[in-house]
Write a protein that holds these residues in place. Structure first.
Motif, short mmCIF file in Angstrom:
data_model
loop_
_atom_site.label_atom_id
_atom_site.label_comp_id
_atom_site.label_asym_id
_atom_site.label_seq_id
_atom_site.Cartn_x
_atom_site.Cartn_y
_atom_site.Cartn_z
N ILE A 26 50.78 92.22 -13.92
CA ILE A 26 50.08 91.76 -13.77
C ILE A 26 50.77 90.10 -13.67
CG2 ILE A 26 48.00 90.84 -13.69
CD1 ILE A 26 46.36 93.16 -14.83
N VAL A 27 50.68 89.49 -14.29
CA VAL A 27 51.89 88.50 -14.22
C VAL A 27 52.67 87.93 -13.06
CG1 VAL A 27 52.87 86.67 -15.57
CG2 VAL A 27 51.26 87.41 -16.94
N LYS A 28 53.35 89.26 -12.87
CA LYS A 28 54.46 89.03 -11.82
C LYS A 28 53.73 88.84 -10.77
CE LYS A 28 58.52 91.10 -14.44
NZ LYS A 28 58.52 92.92 -14.48
N VAL A 29 53.03 89.69 -10.03
CA VAL A 29 52.60 90.51 -8.65
C VAL A 29 51.54 88.51 -8.58
CG1 VAL A 29 50.85 91.11 -7.32
CG2 VAL A 29 51.52 92.14 -9.14
N CYS A 30 50.85 87.78 -10.23
CA CYS A 30 50.42 86.76 -9.28
C CYS A 30 51.05 85.64 -9.44
CB CYS A 30 49.26 86.36 -11.05
SG CYS A 30 47.67 87.91 -10.39
N VAL A 38 42.95 84.38 -11.47
CA VAL A 38 42.73 85.74 -11.84
C VAL A 38 42.22 85.51 -13.70
CG1 VAL A 38 44.17 87.90 -12.43
CG2 VAL A 38 44.24 86.73 -10.02
N VAL A 39 41.54 87.00 -13.78
CA VAL A 39 40.83 86.67 -15.68
C VAL A 39 41.60 88.07 -15.67
CG1 VAL A 39 39.46 86.21 -16.92
CG2 VAL A 39 39.26 85.46 -14.51
N ILE A 40 41.65 88.24 -17.03
CA ILE A 40 42.52 89.76 -17.17
C ILE A 40 40.87 89.64 -18.64
CG2 ILE A 40 43.44 91.02 -18.24
CD1 ILE A 40 45.92 89.82 -17.45
N VAL A 214 35.38 97.92 -6.16
CA VAL A 214 35.73 97.22 -4.96
C VAL A 214 37.62 97.85 -5.19
CG1 VAL A 214 37.52 95.18 -5.63
CG2 VAL A 214 34.81 95.68 -6.02
N ASN A 215 38.02 98.48 -4.45
CA ASN A 215 39.98 98.50 -4.66
C ASN A 215 40.37 97.75 -2.88
OD1 ASN A 215 39.37 99.88 -1.43
ND2 ASN A 215 38.26 101.95 -2.94
N LYS A 216 41.89 98.17 -3.13
CA LYS A 216 42.34 97.12 -2.09
C LYS A 216 41.69 97.78 -0.36
CE LYS A 216 46.69 100.17 -1.64
NZ LYS A 216 47.08 100.77 -1.10
N GLU A 217 41.57 98.93 -0.46
CA GLU A 217 40.91 98.85 0.49
C GLU A 217 39.93 98.23 1.28
OE1 GLU A 217 41.59 101.90 -0.48
OE2 GLU A 217 44.22 101.29 0.52
N ASN A 218 39.14 97.77 0.70
CA ASN A 218 38.04 97.56 0.42
C ASN A 218 37.15 96.07 0.37
OD1 ASN A 218 37.05 97.47 -2.20
ND2 ASN A 218 35.81 99.32 -2.15
N LYS A 242 47.33 98.30 -8.02
CA LYS A 242 45.67 98.24 -7.09
C LYS A 242 45.46 96.88 -7.64
CE LYS A 242 45.17 103.55 -7.06
NZ LYS A 242 44.26 104.56 -7.85
N PHE A 243 45.46 96.45 -8.24
CA PHE A 243 44.91 95.01 -8.98
C PHE A 243 45.56 93.64 -8.11
CE2 PHE A 243 44.14 90.99 -11.95
CZ PHE A 243 42.81 91.35 -11.27
N GLY A 244 47.10 94.03 -8.08
CA GLY A 244 47.91 93.11 -7.51
C GLY A 244 47.41 93.06 -5.69
N ASP A 245 47.85 93.73 -5.26
CA ASP A 245 47.06 94.00 -4.01
C ASP A 245 45.46 94.05 -3.20
OD1 ASP A 245 49.12 94.76 -2.99
OD2 ASP A 245 48.68 97.32 -2.65
#
Ligand code: PGA
Length: 257
Positions: A26-30, A38-40, A214-218, A242-245
């Motif tokens: 997630i760090v890389k994507v963000c 972003v909060v984990i 919630v997903n990347k489509e919606n 998926k989270f990155g998207d």
């Protein structure tokens, strides 16, 4: 104001090494986010390890619950201050899965006040179990907000996040996510309720998130004119791609506005 995307990992993954791997991904994507926070929120046991992984990154660490007393004979509990000391900046309160185990609005209210006192951002979950044709679910949401925020000072509202999570849309047994138009209506309703309680300026300062399948489509459509400040993601927050998207979509929306 930045948009927020919170990943609620619930009681996942099973091992700390897996958790660290997801967090690093997630760090890389963000890396290049400018308009999205972003909060984990990992399981409590993994918070220290993940906080270390997130050091020197812009990603914040959150918790999924906390107790309102600072210390003492409260077996199994962890205080807000203890979590803060290991880096926690956000705490989810009153998630429907905790409410199912007996969490009440009154408990949420006590915890929320302790969060504000400790300068940790409370993310208060509200949401109806079912939608009825008569709109009783609206009265239910109103009651949850009134009771959870009872006695909160107007000036502190800017530090409160409300996550609207209709229970019927949450988790793997969910029917489906909410329709974007229904979500817009609900955001307006929540702001109306807050306005009645605290006045218009304070009401506008509360950030409102949506959670539930919630997903990347919606993800993108939820922001369409809804006044939404962000998303609370469960299942798809454990999958880096998926989270990155979802995060990148949010960043795109935030950059347009
Ligand atoms: P879900 O969970 O995205 O898996 O529906 C959301 C939540 O529980 O916060």
């Amino acid at each position: 104001m930045k948009k927020i995307v919170i990943g609620n990992w619930k009681m996942n993954p099973e091992k700390v090494d897996e958790a660290k791997k997801i967090a690093s991904g997630i760090v890389k994507v963000c890396k290049n986010l400018k308009k999205t926070e972003v909060v984990i929120c990992p399981p409590t046991l993994f918070i220290s390890a993940i906080a270390e992984t997130l050091q020197k990154t812009k990603i914040s660490i959150g918790a999924q619950d906390a107790f309102y007393e600072p210390k003492g004979a409260y077996t199994g509990s962890v205080s807000v201050a203890m979590l803060k000391r290991i880096g926690v900046k956000y705490i989810i309160l009153g998630h429907s899965e905790r409410r199912e185990l007996g969490e009440t609005d009154e408990l949420v209210n006590k915890k929320l006040k302790v969060c504000l006192k400790n300068k940790v951002t409370p993310v208060v979950c509200v949401g109806e179990k079912v939608r009825d044709a008569h709109g009783y679910y609206l009265a239910f949401i109103k009651k949850e907000i009134e009771h959870s925020l009872a006695g909160v000072k107007r000036k502190d509202l800017k530090d409160v996040v409300i996550a609207y999570e209709p229970v019927w849309a949450v988790g793997s047994k969910a029917l489906k996510a909410i329709e974007a138009s229904d979500l817009s209506e609900m955001v307006i309703y929540i702001k109306r309720t807050l306005t009645d309680l605290f006045g218009p300026a304070a009401a506008q300062s509360v950030r409102i998130l949506y959670g539930g399948s919630v997903n990347k489509e919606n993800a993108g459509e939820f922001f369409n004119g809804s006044g939404l400040s962000g998303l609370l993601v469960g299942r798809d927050s454990l999958d880096v791609k998926k989270f990155g998207d979802i995060v990148l979509l949010t960043e795109e929306v935030a950059s347009i506005k």
